[in-house]
Scaffold this motif. Sequence first.
Motif, PDB file in Angstrom:
ATOM      1  N   GLN A  26       4.822   1.009   1.678  1.00 39.25           N
ATOM      2  CA  GLN A  26       4.103   2.665   1.885  1.00 39.25           C
ATOM      3  C   GLN A  26       2.553   2.629   1.503  1.00 39.25           C
ATOM      4  O   GLN A  26       2.989   2.144   0.257  1.00 39.25           O
ATOM      5  N   PRO A  27       1.823   3.088   1.818  1.00 40.69           N
ATOM      6  CA  PRO A  27       0.215   3.385   1.280  1.00 40.69           C
ATOM      7  C   PRO A  27       1.012   4.532   0.489  1.00 40.69           C
ATOM      8  O   PRO A  27       1.434   4.685  -0.513  1.00 40.69           O
ATOM      9  N   CYS A  28      -0.244   4.551  -0.486  1.00 40.76           N
ATOM     10  CA  CYS A  28      -0.140   5.377  -1.538  1.00 40.76           C
ATOM     11  C   CYS A  28       0.180   6.882  -1.273  1.00 40.76           C
ATOM     12  O   CYS A  28      -0.513   7.980  -0.288  1.00 40.76           O
ATOM     13  N   ALA A  40      -0.390   3.953   8.570  1.00 45.27           N
ATOM     14  CA  ALA A  40       1.103   4.222   9.094  1.00 45.27           C
ATOM     15  C   ALA A  40       2.039   4.692   9.832  1.00 45.27           C
ATOM     16  O   ALA A  40       2.638   4.600  10.530  1.00 45.27           O
ATOM     17  N   LYS A  41       1.139   6.105   9.665  1.00 47.85           N
ATOM     18  CA  LYS A  41       1.477   6.777  10.981  1.00 47.85           C
ATOM     19  C   LYS A  41       1.308   5.868  12.518  1.00 47.85           C
ATOM     20  O   LYS A  41       2.813   6.098  13.501  1.00 47.85           O
ATOM     21  N   THR A 101       0.367  -2.873   2.281  1.00 45.67           N
ATOM     22  CA  THR A 101       0.653  -2.119   4.432  1.00 45.67           C
ATOM     23  C   THR A 101      -0.004  -3.013   5.291  1.00 45.67           C
ATOM     24  O   THR A 101       0.209  -3.223   6.022  1.00 45.67           O
ATOM     25  N   VAL A 102      -1.444  -2.643   4.937  1.00 42.12           N
ATOM     26  CA  VAL A 102      -2.480  -3.731   5.704  1.00 42.12           C
ATOM     27  C   VAL A 102      -1.780  -5.323   5.529  1.00 42.12           C
ATOM     28  O   VAL A 102      -1.880  -6.224   7.039  1.00 42.12           O
ATOM     29  N   PRO A 103      -1.881  -6.092   4.722  1.00 40.51           N
ATOM     30  CA  PRO A 103      -1.605  -7.308   4.952  1.00 40.51           C
ATOM     31  C   PRO A 103       0.221  -7.860   5.579  1.00 40.51           C
ATOM     32  O   PRO A 103       0.120  -8.511   6.528  1.00 40.51           O
ATOM     33  N   GLY A 104       1.046  -6.170   5.905  1.00 42.14           N
ATOM     34  CA  GLY A 104       2.313  -6.181   6.545  1.00 42.14           C
ATOM     35  C   GLY A 104       2.172  -6.350   7.601  1.00 42.14           C
ATOM     36  O   GLY A 104       2.827  -6.773   8.319  1.00 42.14           O
ATOM     37  N   ILE A 105       1.245  -5.746   7.730  1.00 39.53           N
ATOM     38  CA  ILE A 105       1.086  -5.388   9.056  1.00 39.53           C
ATOM     39  C   ILE A 105      -0.143  -6.318   9.656  1.00 39.53           C
ATOM     40  O   ILE A 105       0.874  -6.533  10.985  1.00 39.53           O
ATOM     41  N   TYR A 106      -0.751  -6.829   9.374  1.00 32.58           N
ATOM     42  CA  TYR A 106      -0.804  -8.321  10.008  1.00 32.58           C
ATOM     43  C   TYR A 106      -0.245  -9.458  10.372  1.00 32.58           C
ATOM     44  O   TYR A 106      -0.236 -10.044  10.986  1.00 32.58           O
TER      45      TYR A 106
END
Length: 134
Positions: A26-28, A40-41, A101-106
């Motif tokens: 989860q982001p901030c 995230a959405k 968040t960003v690394p997980g999405i990548y």
Amino acid sequence: MRRKVLNLLIAVLGLFIAVAPQTFLQPCVMMEGAACNFLAKTALLIGIIIAVIGIGGVFISDKKSSIIIGLIALVTGVIEALTPIVIGACDMADMACRIKTVPGIYIASIAVIVFALVLIITELLSGRSGEDVR
């Protein structure tokens, strides 16, 4: 059999993309309305689409339809990989969205792209039209 396994992997990755930014990646939370929360959405929506594509691919037995499912999964994986670039994230490098968040999405998006490419290539190299790749 390989077709079903690849589609299940794509579906699981889609669920990961949908759920992870809402839970453990989860982001901030305090930054409501920031780009990372929109990220995230968006991941939730695209992850659900990828999961549905993967689940649908499990029930496809036709070679041409499987290739189309693979192409759709490939495109949605690329779109999801581009969302951190298009939507953006926090500017500070030590924020949760930049660290988690960003690394997980990548990583998950690249895995979807790889599995979709493997699916497409195995279908193109397989024998007859209705034959399941072993």
